[in-house]
Write a protein that holds these residues in place. Structure first.
Motif, PDB file in Angstrom:
ATOM      1  N   THR A   1       0.737  -1.351   0.004  1.00  0.00           N
ATOM      2  CA  THR A   1      -0.009  -0.163   0.059  1.00  0.00           C
ATOM      3  C   THR A   1       0.962   1.315  -0.109  1.00  0.00           C
ATOM      4  O   THR A   1       0.816   2.040   0.913  1.00  0.00           O
ATOM      5  CB  THR A   1      -1.034  -0.007   0.992  1.00  0.00           C
ATOM      6  N   PRO A   2       1.665   1.449  -1.019  1.00  0.00           N
ATOM      7  CA  PRO A   2       2.315   2.857  -1.103  1.00  0.00           C
ATOM      8  C   PRO A   2       1.538   3.992  -1.102  1.00  0.00           C
ATOM      9  O   PRO A   2       2.100   5.094  -0.723  1.00  0.00           O
ATOM     10  CB  PRO A   2       3.307   2.545  -2.361  1.00  0.00           C
ATOM     11  N   TRP A   3       0.459   3.856  -1.568  1.00  0.00           N
ATOM     12  CA  TRP A   3      -0.459   5.173  -1.544  1.00  0.00           C
ATOM     13  C   TRP A   3      -0.833   5.571  -0.185  1.00  0.00           C
ATOM     14  O   TRP A   3      -1.322   6.777   0.161  1.00  0.00           O
ATOM     15  CB  TRP A   3      -1.591   4.843  -2.225  1.00  0.00           C
ATOM     16  N   ALA A   4      -0.548   4.591   0.987  1.00  0.00           N
ATOM     17  CA  ALA A   4      -0.860   4.997   2.271  1.00  0.00           C
ATOM     18  C   ALA A   4       0.252   5.210   2.875  1.00  0.00           C
ATOM     19  O   ALA A   4       0.887   4.187   3.368  1.00  0.00           O
ATOM     20  CB  ALA A   4      -1.781   4.208   2.901  1.00  0.00           C
ATOM     21  N   ASN A   5       0.863   6.258   3.187  1.00  0.00           N
ATOM     22  CA  ASN A   5       2.109   6.506   3.759  1.00  0.00           C
ATOM     23  C   ASN A   5       2.276   5.970   5.117  1.00  0.00           C
ATOM     24  O   ASN A   5       1.212   6.079   6.086  1.00  0.00           O
ATOM     25  CB  ASN A   5       2.570   7.779   4.120  1.00  0.00           C
ATOM     26  N   GLY A   6       3.151   4.949   5.734  1.00  0.00           N
ATOM     27  CA  GLY A   6       3.390   4.496   6.927  1.00  0.00           C
ATOM     28  C   GLY A   6       2.395   3.510   7.172  1.00  0.00           C
ATOM     29  O   GLY A   6       2.208   2.936   8.281  1.00  0.00           O
ATOM     30  N   SER A   7       1.700   2.762   6.208  1.00  0.00           N
ATOM     31  CA  SER A   7       0.859   1.692   6.528  1.00  0.00           C
ATOM     32  C   SER A   7       1.667   0.359   6.110  1.00  0.00           C
ATOM     33  O   SER A   7       2.033   0.215   4.914  1.00  0.00           O
ATOM     34  CB  SER A   7      -0.610   1.737   5.820  1.00  0.00           C
ATOM     35  N   ASP A   8       1.631  -0.643   6.827  1.00  0.00           N
ATOM     36  CA  ASP A   8       2.473  -2.054   6.650  1.00  0.00           C
ATOM     37  C   ASP A   8       1.462  -2.651   5.584  1.00  0.00           C
ATOM     38  O   ASP A   8       0.424  -2.627   5.450  1.00  0.00           O
ATOM     39  CB  ASP A   8       2.740  -2.627   7.800  1.00  0.00           C
ATOM     40  N   PRO A   9       2.034  -3.651   4.982  1.00  0.00           N
ATOM     41  CA  PRO A   9       1.389  -4.368   3.938  1.00  0.00           C
ATOM     42  C   PRO A   9       0.232  -5.333   4.746  1.00  0.00           C
ATOM     43  O   PRO A   9       0.306  -5.592   5.979  1.00  0.00           O
ATOM     44  CB  PRO A   9       2.452  -5.419   3.392  1.00  0.00           C
ATOM     45  N   ILE A  10      -0.848  -5.555   3.584  1.00  0.00           N
ATOM     46  CA  ILE A  10      -1.944  -6.443   4.349  1.00  0.00           C
ATOM     47  C   ILE A  10      -1.738  -7.768   3.542  1.00  0.00           C
ATOM     48  O   ILE A  10      -1.449  -8.068   2.423  1.00  0.00           O
ATOM     49  CB  ILE A  10      -3.286  -5.658   3.768  1.00  0.00           C
ATOM     50  N   PHE A  11      -2.104  -8.626   4.561  1.00  0.00           N
ATOM     51  CA  PHE A  11      -1.859 -10.233   4.119  1.00  0.00           C
ATOM     52  C   PHE A  11      -3.190 -10.952   4.603  1.00  0.00           C
ATOM     53  O   PHE A  11      -3.907 -10.574   5.494  1.00  0.00           O
ATOM     54  CB  PHE A  11      -1.023 -10.875   5.126  1.00  0.00           C
ATOM     55  N   LEU A  12      -3.756 -11.522   3.367  1.00  0.00           N
ATOM     56  CA  LEU A  12      -5.086 -12.355   3.515  1.00  0.00           C
ATOM     57  C   LEU A  12      -4.595 -13.784   3.451  1.00  0.00           C
ATOM     58  O   LEU A  12      -3.877 -14.250   2.609  1.00  0.00           O
ATOM     59  CB  LEU A  12      -5.855 -11.983   2.398  1.00  0.00           C
ATOM     60  N   GLY A  13      -5.408 -14.455   4.316  1.00  0.00           N
ATOM     61  CA  GLY A  13      -5.220 -16.118   4.568  1.00  0.00           C
ATOM     62  C   GLY A  13      -6.517 -16.646   4.870  1.00  0.00           C
ATOM     63  O   GLY A  13      -7.388 -16.146   5.375  1.00  0.00           O
ATOM     64  N   PHE A  14      -6.704 -18.146   4.395  1.00  0.00           N
ATOM     65  CA  PHE A  14      -7.809 -18.798   4.798  1.00  0.00           C
ATOM     66  C   PHE A  14      -7.198 -20.029   5.475  1.00  0.00           C
ATOM     67  O   PHE A  14      -6.464 -20.653   5.291  1.00  0.00           O
ATOM     68  CB  PHE A  14      -8.434 -19.264   3.463  1.00  0.00           C
ATOM     69  N   ARG A  15      -7.886 -20.264   6.593  1.00  0.00           N
ATOM     70  CA  ARG A  15      -7.485 -21.304   7.712  1.00  0.00           C
ATOM     71  C   ARG A  15      -8.732 -22.353   7.716  1.00  0.00           C
ATOM     72  O   ARG A  15     -10.038 -22.044   7.867  1.00  0.00           O
ATOM     73  CB  ARG A  15      -7.321 -20.780   8.892  1.00  0.00           C
ATOM     74  N   THR A  16      -8.343 -23.560   7.806  1.00  0.00           N
ATOM     75  CA  THR A  16      -9.176 -24.669   8.118  1.00  0.00           C
ATOM     76  C   THR A  16      -8.647 -25.671   9.008  1.00  0.00           C
ATOM     77  O   THR A  16      -7.289 -25.821   9.281  1.00  0.00           O
ATOM     78  CB  THR A  16      -9.616 -25.645   6.616  1.00  0.00           C
ATOM     79  N   ALA A  17      -9.319 -26.616   9.760  1.00  0.00           N
ATOM     80  CA  ALA A  17      -8.983 -27.540  10.681  1.00  0.00           C
ATOM     81  C   ALA A  17      -8.169 -28.491  10.072  1.00  0.00           C
ATOM     82  O   ALA A  17      -8.773 -29.976  10.308  1.00  0.00           O
ATOM     83  CB  ALA A  17      -9.955 -27.765  11.598  1.00  0.00           C
ATOM     84  N   ASP A  18      -7.048 -28.391   9.398  1.00  0.00           N
ATOM     85  CA  ASP A  18      -6.464 -29.579   8.634  1.00  0.00           C
ATOM     86  C   ASP A  18      -5.062 -29.625   9.048  1.00  0.00           C
ATOM     87  O   ASP A  18      -4.401 -28.256   9.230  1.00  0.00           O
ATOM     88  CB  ASP A  18      -6.615 -29.654   7.184  1.00  0.00           C
ATOM     89  N   GLY A  19      -4.194 -30.778   9.111  1.00  0.00           N
ATOM     90  CA  GLY A  19      -2.789 -30.633   9.340  1.00  0.00           C
ATOM     91  C   GLY A  19      -2.562 -30.233  10.410  1.00  0.00           C
ATOM     92  O   GLY A  19      -2.895 -30.395  11.703  1.00  0.00           O
ATOM     93  N   GLY A  20      -1.545 -29.075  10.553  1.00  0.00           N
ATOM     94  CA  GLY A  20      -1.193 -28.510  11.899  1.00  0.00           C
ATOM     95  C   GLY A  20      -2.074 -27.573  12.278  1.00  0.00           C
ATOM     96  O   GLY A  20      -1.937 -27.135  13.451  1.00  0.00           O
ATOM     97  N   ASP A  21      -3.142 -27.467  11.575  1.00  0.00           N
ATOM     98  CA  ASP A  21      -4.412 -26.655  12.299  1.00  0.00           C
ATOM     99  C   ASP A  21      -5.540 -27.519  12.944  1.00  0.00           C
ATOM    100  O   ASP A  21      -6.602 -26.862  13.226  1.00  0.00           O
ATOM    101  CB  ASP A  21      -4.861 -25.619  11.043  1.00  0.00           C
ATOM    102  N   LYS A  22      -5.400 -28.919  13.107  1.00  0.00           N
ATOM    103  CA  LYS A  22      -6.339 -29.512  13.313  1.00  0.00           C
ATOM    104  C   LYS A  22      -7.123 -29.068  14.727  1.00  0.00           C
ATOM    105  O   LYS A  22      -8.312 -28.914  15.102  1.00  0.00           O
ATOM    106  CB  LYS A  22      -6.052 -30.936  13.605  1.00  0.00           C
ATOM    107  N   ALA A  23      -6.159 -28.537  15.658  1.00  0.00           N
ATOM    108  CA  ALA A  23      -6.821 -28.002  16.881  1.00  0.00           C
ATOM    109  C   ALA A  23      -6.875 -26.585  16.957  1.00  0.00           C
ATOM    110  O   ALA A  23      -6.822 -25.740  17.883  1.00  0.00           O
ATOM    111  CB  ALA A  23      -5.581 -28.324  17.720  1.00  0.00           C
ATOM    112  N   LEU A  24      -6.881 -25.999  15.986  1.00  0.00           N
ATOM    113  CA  LEU A  24      -7.282 -24.537  15.550  1.00  0.00           C
ATOM    114  C   LEU A  24      -8.524 -24.205  16.256  1.00  0.00           C
ATOM    115  O   LEU A  24      -9.570 -24.864  16.159  1.00  0.00           O
ATOM    116  CB  LEU A  24      -7.313 -24.050  14.315  1.00  0.00           C
TER     117      LEU A  24
END
Length: 586
Positions: free
Chosen positions: A184-207
């Motif tokens: 987001t270079p158009w917004a000075n001082g704002s860190d990048p935004i990350f998007l992710g999708f989580r399901t209860a699989d693998g290492g996230d079974k106990a999420l």
């Protein structure tokens, strides 16, 4: 797992010295837990274990004075032994070990904002770099940092204002393409935004259930593998149509649907100003990022209608083929009728299925509403738990501060005690000196008293001499009176003997002269005795004055010594009380 080893237990003494650095299990400074590791390594090397084969070492320490769950070096480049420590109560928590190894791999903490706006450094429930001890994978920016997933990159060049981007997010546990990173270079001082999708699989079974099947939004300044920075969880989307907006960057993230085990997401960047215009409506842009464009947007519909524009007509059905004759018409009609019957049957069946699906949807809606109620309760409980954890952290920090302050106070009191003991020793020495001076003064007083007694005896002797002198003077006076009386008798006899002849007169005159000479001698003797008496009296008064002054000086010196001794005893008593109080605090 290849190239890994779980070593046998190592016994260490309660204290020791390794590589010139003393350590002890009674405290928890850097030299202490580093000394424990050095000592354990030395034992393992004696057992023949080649530690150079292993880049990372985790030490499970017994319950100790350390107040942390675990501790690890942040970032290991291979130039030194990469270590982490797990405290005695958390050996059985895999998340604690993963957390400290994450630090070794240059990962920072996973943070989140509390409802009151304060940042909880460990508040991200979706990452193992958050609080202990639920097992779960790392967050999207941390997975991307380590290269475990790839992320689609969006920036000012590929992401224009008013244009919605459709992206697909795979699950962290099932897909390599599982993230989006928005610069987001158009917004000075704002860190990048990350998007992710989580399901209860693998290492996230106990999420946690509150994090499963959700689109998660994070913010992090990380740009490469060796950036040891914290990430911040900003929110999550659970249902289709739900949206998250970020005022600082003008981004709007909208959950569209779930497909192929992942999530379809629409990302939009608001224009400046963030409102629709006739031009944006004609161009099919979404300046306000409400997910609607053209005639489907109520604002655009108003603007287009006011401009005299009409909505586009609905699409026409495809034309039927033209028959060549009546038979063909009848055949086409029969076919159309049969097709119409099929369509009617399908329509009826579809209506029945739609009614069934509607009923099922209503049941699902009721179930979802119930689950949303339960979810709301869970959120309230989660917020309460977060609040309690935050308050507990504050109480722990305050207790640590009070403990440090108490240690500092104890050290200060110990210093005061030592200073007081030194002062007491000095005062005792001074008191001994004063007692010695007092003894000398007492001895001088005794000598002065003896001198006074001697002077008193001399005064008594002088008084006795004066008394004897008084007796002599009285005797002389008595003799003088007798002489005067004899003189008077002689004069009377002379007067009587004048008629008796000159011879008698001469004898009388000679006798009178002799008597006068004797009287003069006696007078001189009396005057001399009086002078001696006066001198003796003056000497007695001077002696008495000198004795009085000596007695006064001796008395003043004695009083001064007694006052000094009293002050010394009072100071010793005060120092003794202070020492007792100080020892009681320590």
């Amino acid at each position: 797992m290849q190239n890994s080893l779980v070593a046998e237990r190592v016994r260490l003494p309660c204290a020791g010295n390794t590589n010139g650095y003393p350590w002890s299990f009674s405290k928890c400074d850097f030299d202490d837990f580093s000394g424990w590791a050095d000592a354990a390594d030395a034992v393992l090397q004696q057992r023949g274990v080649d530690l150079n084969k292993y880049k990372y070492t985790v030490y499970l320490i017994p319950p100790s004075t350390c107040g942390w769950v675990g501790l690890g070096y942040v970032g290991c480049d291979g130039s030194f032994a990469c270590r982490s420590w797990i405290n005695g109560d958390f050996w059985g928590a895999p998340q604690a070990i993963a957390h400290e190894l994450g630090h070794n791999l240059f990962l920072g903490h996973a943070s989140a904002y509390l409802p009151d706006g304060q940042l909880d450094e460990y508040g991200d429930d979706s990452s193992s770099m958050g609080h202990c001890c639920d097992p779960r994978c790392f967050s999207t920016p941390q997975m991307w940092q380590m290269g475990w997933i790839s992320a689609q990159q969006l920036d000012a060049t590929t992401f224009k204002p008013g244009v919605s981007k459709q992206v697909w997010l795979g699950s962290h546990s099932a897909a390599a393409n599982a993230g989006v990173r928005i610069l987001t270079p158009w917004a000075n001082g704002s860190d990048p935004i990350f998007l992710g999708f989580r399901t209860a699989d693998g290492g996230d079974k106990a999420l946690p259930a509150t994090a499963v099947k959700r689109v998660h939004i994070y913010q992090s300044p990380v740009s490469g593998t060796y950036d040891a920075v914290n990430s911040i969880w900003r929110g999550s989307l659970a249902t289709a149509g739900a949206a998250w907006a970020h005022s600082a960057t003008g981004l709007v993230v909208r959950f569209v649907s779930v497909s192929n085990g992942g999530a379809n997401v629409a990302v939009c960047r608001k224009a400046a100003p963030a409102k629709e215009t006739l031009a944006s409506c004609k161009a099919g842009l979404d300046n306000d990022c409400n997910g609607k464009t053209g005639w489907a947007d109520p604002v655009c519909k108003t603007l287009l209608t006011a401009a005299g524009l009409a909505p586009p007509p609905p699409p026409r059905p495809p034309p039927l083929p033209a028959p060549e004759d009546a038979d063909g018409l009848r055949l086409a009609l029969n076919r159309a009728q049969r097709h119409n019957l099929k369509l009617s049957s399908k329509l009826s069946k579809a209506r029945d299925e739609a009614a069934a699906k509607a009923a099922e949807a209503r049941r699902w809606a009721a179930a979802v509403e119930q689950q949303e109620g339960q979810l709301a309760e869970l959120r309230v409980q989660l917020e309460a738990e977060r609040r309690q954890r935050f308050e507990a952290q504050q109480v722990l920090a305050a207790a640590r501060g009070e403990g440090e302050a108490a240690k500092q106070d104890a050290a200060a009191l110990l210093g005061q005690l030592r200073a007081a003991e030194a002062m007491a020793s000095a005062v005792e020495g001074e008191a001994a000196c004063v007692r010695g001076q007092l003894a000398v003064a007492e001895e001088a007083l005794g000598r002065a008293r003896g001198e006074v007694e001697r002077l008193k005896e001399e005064a008594a002797a002088t008084a006795a001499r004066l008394s004897a002198t008084d007796l002599v003077r009285r005797e002389a006076e008595r003799e003088r009176d007798d002489l005067e009386l004899s003189n008077q008798r002689l004069r009377a006899a002379l007067a009587e003997a004048e008629v008796g002849g000159s011879a008698a007169e001469q004898q009388l005159a000679a006798a009178l002269a002799k008597a006068q000479q004797e009287l003069a001698v006696e007078r001189q003797r009396g005057e001399m005795l009086q002078a001696q008496a006066a001198l003796a009296e003056a000497q007695g008064r001077e002696t008495e004055r000198m004795l009085t002054e000596q007695l006064r000086a001796v008395q003043e010196e004695r009083n001064a010594c007694l006052a000094a001794a009293t002050r010394a005893d009072a100071l010793l008593s005060k120092l003794g009380q202070h020492a007792l109080i100080t020892r009681g605090v320590d």
